[in-house]
Design a protein around this motif. Structure first.
Motif, PDB file in Angstrom:
ATOM      1  N   GLN A  78      71.167  28.518   2.671  1.00  0.00           N
ATOM      2  CA  GLN A  78      70.770  29.281   3.853  1.00  0.00           C
ATOM      3  C   GLN A  78      71.956  29.487   4.792  1.00  0.00           C
ATOM      4  N   ILE A  79      72.790  28.455   4.926  1.00  0.00           N
ATOM      5  CA  ILE A  79      73.965  28.573   5.780  1.00  0.00           C
ATOM      6  C   ILE A  79      74.933  29.600   5.208  1.00  0.00           C
ATOM      7  N   GLU A  80      75.130  29.548   3.894  1.00  0.00           N
ATOM      8  CA  GLU A  80      76.064  30.461   3.241  1.00  0.00           C
ATOM      9  C   GLU A  80      75.604  31.910   3.355  1.00  0.00           C
ATOM     10  N   HIS A  81      74.285  32.113   3.287  1.00  0.00           N
ATOM     11  CA  HIS A  81      73.741  33.473   3.327  1.00  0.00           C
ATOM     12  C   HIS A  81      72.915  33.675   4.605  1.00  0.00           C
ATOM     13  N   ALA A  82      73.450  33.232   5.723  1.00  0.00           N
ATOM     14  CA  ALA A  82      72.722  33.231   6.991  1.00  0.00           C
ATOM     15  C   ALA A  82      72.216  34.622   7.362  1.00  0.00           C
ATOM     16  N   LYS A  83      70.954  34.672   7.780  1.00  0.00           N
ATOM     17  CA  LYS A  83      70.342  35.940   8.175  1.00  0.00           C
ATOM     18  C   LYS A  83      70.190  36.053   9.693  1.00  0.00           C
ATOM     19  N   VAL A  84      69.969  34.915  10.375  1.00  0.00           N
ATOM     20  CA  VAL A  84      69.791  34.938  11.830  1.00  0.00           C
ATOM     21  C   VAL A  84      70.833  34.018  12.450  1.00  0.00           C
ATOM     22  N   ILE A  85      71.717  34.595  13.233  1.00  0.00           N
ATOM     23  CA  ILE A  85      72.830  33.847  13.831  1.00  0.00           C
ATOM     24  C   ILE A  85      72.851  34.112  15.332  1.00  0.00           C
ATOM     25  N   TYR A  86      73.010  33.037  16.113  1.00  0.00           N
ATOM     26  CA  TYR A  86      73.090  33.147  17.567  1.00  0.00           C
ATOM     27  C   TYR A  86      74.336  32.430  18.066  1.00  0.00           C
ATOM     28  N   GLU A  87      74.739  32.765  19.280  1.00  0.00           N
ATOM     29  CA  GLU A  87      75.705  31.972  20.023  1.00  0.00           C
ATOM     30  C   GLU A  87      74.923  31.029  20.938  1.00  0.00           C
ATOM     31  N   LEU A  88      75.540  29.912  21.293  1.00  0.00           N
ATOM     32  CA  LEU A  88      74.836  28.923  22.114  1.00  0.00           C
ATOM     33  C   LEU A  88      74.334  29.508  23.431  1.00  0.00           C
ATOM     34  N   ASN A  89      75.063  30.486  23.980  1.00  0.00           N
ATOM     35  CA  ASN A  89      74.640  31.065  25.260  1.00  0.00           C
ATOM     36  C   ASN A  89      73.451  32.017  25.112  1.00  0.00           C
ATOM     37  N   GLU A  90      72.990  32.226  23.877  1.00  0.00           N
ATOM     38  CA  GLU A  90      71.824  33.083  23.648  1.00  0.00           C
ATOM     39  C   GLU A  90      70.546  32.282  23.448  1.00  0.00           C
ATOM     40  N   ILE A  91      70.657  30.965  23.414  1.00  0.00           N
ATOM     41  CA  ILE A  91      69.493  30.130  23.115  1.00  0.00           C
ATOM     42  C   ILE A  91      69.308  29.054  24.175  1.00  0.00           C
ATOM     43  N   LYS A  92      68.094  28.521  24.221  1.00  0.00           N
ATOM     44  CA  LYS A  92      67.799  27.332  25.024  1.00  0.00           C
ATOM     45  C   LYS A  92      67.788  26.139  24.072  1.00  0.00           C
ATOM     46  N   LEU A  93      68.742  25.242  24.263  1.00  0.00           N
ATOM     47  CA  LEU A  93      68.845  24.054  23.423  1.00  0.00           C
ATOM     48  C   LEU A  93      67.804  23.037  23.865  1.00  0.00           C
ATOM     49  N   LEU A  94      66.995  22.567  22.932  1.00  0.00           N
ATOM     50  CA  LEU A  94      65.959  21.572  23.203  1.00  0.00           C
ATOM     51  C   LEU A  94      66.424  20.206  22.712  1.00  0.00           C
TER      52      LEU A  94
ATOM     53  N   GLY B 276      67.863  24.764  13.770  1.00  0.00           N
ATOM     54  CA  GLY B 276      69.107  25.426  13.413  1.00  0.00           C
ATOM     55  C   GLY B 276      70.206  24.435  13.115  1.00  0.00           C
ATOM     56  N   VAL B 277      71.323  24.976  12.675  1.00  0.00           N
ATOM     57  CA  VAL B 277      72.501  24.160  12.404  1.00  0.00           C
ATOM     58  C   VAL B 277      73.673  24.767  13.157  1.00  0.00           C
ATOM     59  N   LEU B 278      74.437  23.916  13.819  1.00  0.00           N
ATOM     60  CA  LEU B 278      75.612  24.359  14.562  1.00  0.00           C
ATOM     61  C   LEU B 278      76.795  24.436  13.622  1.00  0.00           C
TER      62      LEU B 278
END
Length: 288
Positions: free
Chosen positions: A56-72, A19-21
């Protein structure tokens, strides 16, 4: 761009995504094949291009907040992690060693890698566990016999690496490898910042705190062997591949150099920060 690896907290399979922040806490999931190393390799081979990612960033389809994911860790399977020892003058002095005429090299392996907010496990055998904040360079394309003036063309981006070291093993055996390659002893992250966002890697503030207390504070301008030199030097004999990591060494202030010496213990928290990249936070837990 700030590129990262993660899985969604509700994903029982823990599928690794790239992903991209954007902004401070929003992550756009990219539609790429494979993990970050694959992503970098595909960019290098023109299978995908930066324009594809921007769209892909401009037309993002799947977006999360950091608290919804486990950062690896932003890279979990590089072919090579090449670390540089004794690469800041003041660190050489505090280590009571001679200034090297050529870069001092040692490896770390994938078993060492953990990510931001992950635990670093201190084995029972280790009584002198030390921290080392380092600027890590991520290679973007295959590099072989690269001239100095072309070296920066091979950089994909940068991240933060904590070169955790078992000094009682490292300095009491004929070579450094075992004391440097213990499981979880290479925390890395929180993401990769692409090269276009770091105009000069030799002008970055670098620091580390231990339980909130500043232990290391310097600038990458103090490197003995800088980033282009290291890429050119290494590529003369070692072909660097996309996703390979060169960890450029640590500034003064390590626990070994303190008076009295400071060793990481159960429950300690380090925060390793590099200007323009971010902060890598880890807790240390003793195995009993």
């Amino acid at each position: 761009m700030k590129l990262l690896q993660f899985y969604h907290l509700l994903d029982a399979n823990k599928t690794v995504q790239v992903g991209v922040l954007i902004r401070e806490s929003t992550v756009i999931q990219l539609n790429v094949n494979g993990n970050m190393r694959d992503f970098i390799s595909n960019l290098a081979s023109s299978t995908i291009c930066r324009k594809d990612i921007e769209q892909q960033i401009e037309h993002a389809k799947v977006i999360y907040e950091l608290n919804e994911i486990k950062l690896l860790s932003p890279l979990t399977n590089p072919e090579k992690i090449i670390c540089i020892g004794l690469n800041y003058y003041d660190h050489v002095i505090e280590s009571k060693m001679e200034v090297p005429k050529k870069p001092v090299l040692f490896p770390k392996y994938n078993n060492c890698i953990v990510g931001n907010n992950d635990i670093v496990w201190i084995p029972e055998e280790v009584q002198q566990c030390d921290y080392e904040v380092e600027l890590a360079v991520v290679i973007g394309k295959a590099a072989k016999q690269v001239p100095l003036e072309k070296a920066m063309d091979y950089v994909f981006g940068y991240t933060v690496l904590n070169d955790v070291s078992a000094r009682d093993i490292q300095l009491n055996e004929p070579q450094w490898t075992r004391g440097k390659t213990i499981d979880t002893f290479a925390p890395m992250g929180p993401w990769i910042v692409t090269v276009d966002e770091i105009p000069d890697p030799q002008q970055l503030s670098i620091s580390l705190t231990l339980n909130g207390n500043v232990m290391q504070l310097s600038n990458t301008k103090e490197l003995i062997f800088n980033v282009p030199y290291l890429i050119s030097f290494l590529s003369n004999t070692i072909t660097l591949q996309p996703g390979d990591i060169i960890s450029t060494g640590t500034p003064p202030g390590v626990g070994m150099g303190k008076n009295p010496q400071v060793w990481l213990k159960h429950g300690d928290v380090t925060e390793a920060t590099i200007e323009g990249i971010g902060t890598l936070r880890n807790r240390f837990i003793s195995r009993k």
